[in-house]
Scaffold this active site. Structure first.
Site, short mmCIF file in Angstrom:
data_model
loop_
_atom_site.label_atom_id
_atom_site.label_comp_id
_atom_site.label_asym_id
_atom_site.label_seq_id
_atom_site.Cartn_x
_atom_site.Cartn_y
_atom_site.Cartn_z
N HIS A 67 24.59 -17.88 9.65
CA HIS A 67 23.69 -16.80 10.05
C HIS A 67 24.20 -16.10 11.31
CE1 HIS A 67 19.19 -15.48 9.70
NE2 HIS A 67 19.97 -14.46 10.08
N ARG B 176 18.57 -12.71 4.45
CA ARG B 176 17.76 -13.92 4.54
C ARG B 176 18.09 -14.83 3.36
NH1 ARG B 176 17.05 -12.52 9.03
NH2 ARG B 176 15.09 -12.28 10.20
N GLU C 243 17.34 -23.09 6.51
CA GLU C 243 18.07 -23.14 7.78
C GLU C 243 17.23 -23.88 8.82
OE1 GLU C 243 19.25 -19.27 9.16
OE2 GLU C 243 20.12 -18.70 7.23
#
Length: 378
Positions: free
Chosen positions: A255, A209, A238
């Site tokens: 990601h 993360r 994000e």
């Protein structure tokens, strides 16, 4: 039965199509109106499933998230509403582990170093961290594991402190969930103070993360410490990463560390299995039936493999350089970030390749065939 599914979740039609009517939606912009008459909701990590989203979804019986994490889902609220929830722990663990390993091979080649002999610190020993450690150990690297939560839960593996990893590891790979509270919170686990403790020439990879690292502090740190090399797959804010940080990373991706075809299929399949179990339906599909034949499914080895050749072999299943270049060209808009994730449908895992001729192990940096098997090749 009405099934609402994220448009970027693969194989939903193949698995759920015979069970009901499927409506595909943009998971990031999903509204309460779109789910109000849903029986089943299938999401990814971009969808916040909470009271605000499903307060009017009175028919909703099942929420499935094709993810390893659950921080985007209010599980307590679902329980209160008696809505069954399941996710897909471990579905993309192999993909994340291989992403981290391939990134290390790429860094080694780019900077004229050998990966062999380096010490790797894995922070977070859950599914993805364990998969990453498996790759590193298969390659013969010394691996240090840090996971105080696992240690407290009685996990019998040998763990070290984060300070020990910072002091001893040449490479640090992050694989923790995001937690904001408690003694072992991971929000800004790597803040300015901790970043400044990194030893010279450390490689730092974040595959979990974005908020595990203070991104603004990381920009400042990297500007002063270019000896530290960065591989970043996740970002604060994000789908709008900080442009300064993207420019400073050696490899940058949107990601997608867990985005192998196998991992995506496994995630959807695990939700399908749970739904069938809940309804006492027979499982009519198989995971293997979903996957296409890989174009390089059989490789003949012509002799001993060097580290450089192992990287070339790895690039058949995943070429990190391509994603890095593409990401730098499209990340400046949220649409570009998400579009690249949506179109990321080509990557395979090592298991897609069968090596048909054994190789001999020599002591001059060449690769043991049992090592290739342990890495995941057939």
């Amino acid at each position: 039965m009405k099934i609402i599914a994220d448009e970027n979740m693969p194989y939903v039609d193949a698995l759920f199509g015979y069970l009901g009517k499927i409506e595909y939606v943009n998971g990031r912009t999903l509204t309460p109106k779109q789910v109000e008459d849903a029986d089943v909701l299938l999401v990814r990590s971009v969808t916040k499933v909470n009271a605000e989203l499903i307060k009017d979804a009175h028919k909703l019986k099942f929420v499935g998230s094709a993810t390893i994490g659950t921080d985007h889902v209010d599980v307590d609220y679902l329980s209160l509403r008696n809505i069954y929830f399941t996710n897909a722990p471990g579905c993309n663990a192999t993909a994340v582990g291989e992403y981290a390993f391939i990134a290390m091979l790429e860094l080694a080649q780019r900077f004229g170093e050998s990966l062999a002999g380096k010490v790797v610190g894995i922070v977070g020993a859950g599914n993805t961290g364990t998969a990453a450690a498996k790759c590193m150990q298969a390659y013969g690297l010394k691996v240090l594991l840090c996971d105080p939560i696992k240690a407290l839960q009685g996990d019998t593996r040998e763990f070290v402190s984060l300070d020990t990893i910072i002091e001893q590891a040449d490479i640090i790979s992050l694989h923790v969930p995001i937690t904001k509270d408690g003694e072992h919170k991971t929000w800004y686990l790597f803040d300015e103070a901790r970043l400044n403790k990194l030893k010279p020439n450390t490689w730092l990879l974040n595959c979990c993360r974005g908020e595990v690292i203070d991104n603004r502090a990381l920009i400042k740190f990297k500007q002063q410490r270019d000896d530290v090399k960065l591989v970043l797959d996740v970002w604060e804010g994000e789908p709008n990463p900080m442009a300064e940080l993207v420019a400073l990373a050696e490899f940058a991706t949107p990601h997608i560390a867990g985005y192998s075809l196998e991992g995506k299929a496994r995630g959807t399949f695990m939700l399908y299995q749970k739904w069938c179990e809940l309804l006492d339906f027979p499982v009519k599909k198989s995971l293997e039936s979903l996957l296409p034949t890989f174009q390089f499914n059989q490789i003949v080895s012509q002799g001993d493999l060097t580290e450089s050749q192992l990287l070339k072999l790895s690039r058949l299943v995943y070429d990190l350089r391509d994603d890095d270049v593409n990401f730098r060209g499209c990340f400046s808009t949220a649409t570009g970030f998400d579009l690249m994730r949506k179109k990321h449908t080509y990557r395979r895992e090592y298991s897609a390749i069968s090596l048909t001729q054994s190789v001999d192990y020599l002591s001059d940096g060449k690769i043991d065939p049992s090592m290739l098997s342990a890495l995941g090749f057939n």
